[in-house]
Write an enzyme that holds these catalytic residues in place. Structure first.
Site, PDB file in Angstrom:
ATOM      1  NE  ARG A 197      11.104   6.630  -6.578  1.00  0.00           N
ATOM      2  CZ  ARG A 197      11.630   5.571  -7.194  1.00  0.00           C
ATOM      3  NH1 ARG A 197      11.944   5.642  -8.479  1.00  0.00           N
ATOM      4  NH2 ARG A 197      11.874   4.469  -6.535  1.00  0.00           N
ATOM      5  NE  ARG A 244      16.455  11.553  -6.868  1.00  0.00           N
ATOM      6  CZ  ARG A 244      17.194  10.442  -6.998  1.00  0.00           C
ATOM      7  NH1 ARG A 244      18.474  10.466  -6.685  1.00  0.00           N
ATOM      8  NH2 ARG A 244      16.660   9.324  -7.450  1.00  0.00           N
ATOM      9  NE  ARG A 264      15.818  15.324  -0.305  1.00  0.00           N
ATOM     10  CZ  ARG A 264      16.936  15.230   0.395  1.00  0.00           C
ATOM     11  NH1 ARG A 264      17.166  16.067   1.368  1.00  0.00           N
ATOM     12  NH2 ARG A 264      17.837  14.326   0.118  1.00  0.00           N
ATOM     13  CG  ASP A 294      12.135   6.223   1.641  1.00  0.00           C
ATOM     14  OD1 ASP A 294      12.381   5.094   2.110  1.00  0.00           O
ATOM     15  OD2 ASP A 294      12.549   6.599   0.529  1.00  0.00           O
ATOM     16  CE1 TYR A 319      15.805  -0.771  -0.787  1.00  0.00           C
ATOM     17  CE2 TYR A 319      13.434  -1.129  -0.763  1.00  0.00           C
ATOM     18  CZ  TYR A 319      14.561  -0.605  -1.366  1.00  0.00           C
ATOM     19  OH  TYR A 319      14.442   0.088  -2.547  1.00  0.00           O
TER      20      TYR A 319
END
Length: 367
Positions: free
Chosen positions: A37, A41, A50, A86, A164
């Site tokens: 990552r 963010r 973004r 992703d 998921y």
């Protein structure tokens, strides 16, 4: 010379191959470092890029993926880039709808509830048609990197993707997905096999597009015990390594190093060492010396600083890095965190981590 130096798409010549050499077990002057990552963010420029876009719309824009992949490299002397994407693009390729819900994370509008729901999934996936946008992002980024560092491609592993698809999002127990393993073992294997086949084609496509290494994320390994891991995760992890390698050979593509990262699966390290991957990634819950003892000398290790260590003062980060390097040794080792960076981390502390790895590993190598 391997074709990764002068590749068919006229990619720029690679200037810093430290990460690839460490992955293959060759000697390096310093220990290479990158962060899971690392495009994320915690960077104000990431949040700015973004801001206007839906998350998955961003994933489908090769230009934005390229920009987000490059952002951390403008700030830090990292030894590898990882394509911004992703793991849930694979369930999307199978026909499932996933949306990113602010404050909640990825959410499936219609998760798999019954075995019959498997019939709704695409049984044959043309990865170029469904995931071509990732391949375009890789090719564009590989050119834009101008040979600065290698580019890593990745995918989620079958069990993690399956969990998921059944849970419909994040879960602390994975009880819905695990109940399938106990109640519907045959259907579970059918789903896992379908996922393994798509992941294989997807990873091969990433190499064809320009990825120079591949990481498989079994992020939910820790929800399985040793027996379920043996039955429902490990066979597919092995199959993917084998199938990707034989397809790369068939298609005369570079045999790139592959990394397996099975979070919280320290009970399976010996098996993972023999699963066909050049590198085994580690989370922060195992001592470096123990991991090295279990995995042996023939596989490179990657990891495993606790991501929360980056909240420490910079000097303390340096001490923790030094200790980690002493534990792993500086060779056959790629420094990383034991999981991804968190959104509230200070970019300067990420820089301190990267610089400490370079400085301490050079110092240890000299003496």
């Amino acid at each position: 010379l391997c074709s990764c130096i002068h590749s068919p798409k006229g990619f720029p010549k690679l200037k810093n191959d430290t990460f690839l050499r460490a992955a293959r077990g060759e000697e390096t002057e310093h220990t290479p470092v990158w962060c899971m990552r690392q495009a994320g963010r915690y960077l104000p420029e990431f949040r700015e890029t973004r801001a206007a876009q839906d998350f998955f719309a961003t994933c489908r824009s090769p230009k934005l993926c390229c920009e987000l992949t490059l952002q951390p490299l403008r700030r830090f002397p990292l030894d590898a880039a990882i394509i911004f994407s992703d793991i849930l693009v694979v369930p999307q390729a199978l026909g499932m709808e996933v949306v990113m819900v602010p404050g909640k994370g990825p959410t499936f509008t219609e998760p798999l509830k019954e075995v019959e729901d498997l019939l709704k999934l695409r049984q044959k996936v043309d990865v170029t048609a469904e995931l071509g946008y990732v391949f375009q992002a890789i090719t564009l980024t590989r050119h834009s990197l101008e040979g600065r560092v290698p580019l890593i491609g990745f995918s989620g592993a079958p069990w993690t993707l399956m969990s998921y698809m059944i849970e419909g999002g994040g879960s602390t127990t994975m009880s819905k997905a695990k109940s399938w393993l106990y109640r519907h073992p045959e259907a579970s294997h059918r789903l896992l096999r379908l996922l393994a086949d798509v992941v294989t084609d997807y990873l091969v496509g990433q190499v064809a597009a320009g990825a120079q290494a591949l990481q498989l994320f079994e992020s939910h390994a820790g929800h399985l015990g040793p027996e379920q891991f043996q039955d429902f995760a490990l066979p597919y992890i092995r199959d993917i390594a084998q199938a990707v390698k034989s397809k790369l050979k068939e298609e005369a593509l570079p045999l790139v190093p592959m990394i397996i990262f099975a979070k919280d699966a320290h009970y399976a390290l010996r098996d993972l060492a023999h699963a066909g991957y050049e590198v085994v990634g580690l989370d922060w819950t195992i001592r470096p010396q123990e991991a090295r003892a279990q995995i042996g000398k023939d596989v490179t290790l990657q990891g495993n600083l606790d991501p929360c260590a980056l909240y420490a003062p910079k000097e303390k980060i340096g001490e923790l890095v030094k200790k980690m390097l002493e534990g792993f040794g500086t060779q056959r080792y790629i420094a990383n965190l034991g999981h991804g960076l968190y959104p509230d981390m200070n970019p300067e502390h990420v820089g301190a981590f990267v610089e400490a790895v370079h400085a301490h590993s050079r110092h240890i190598n000299k003496h």
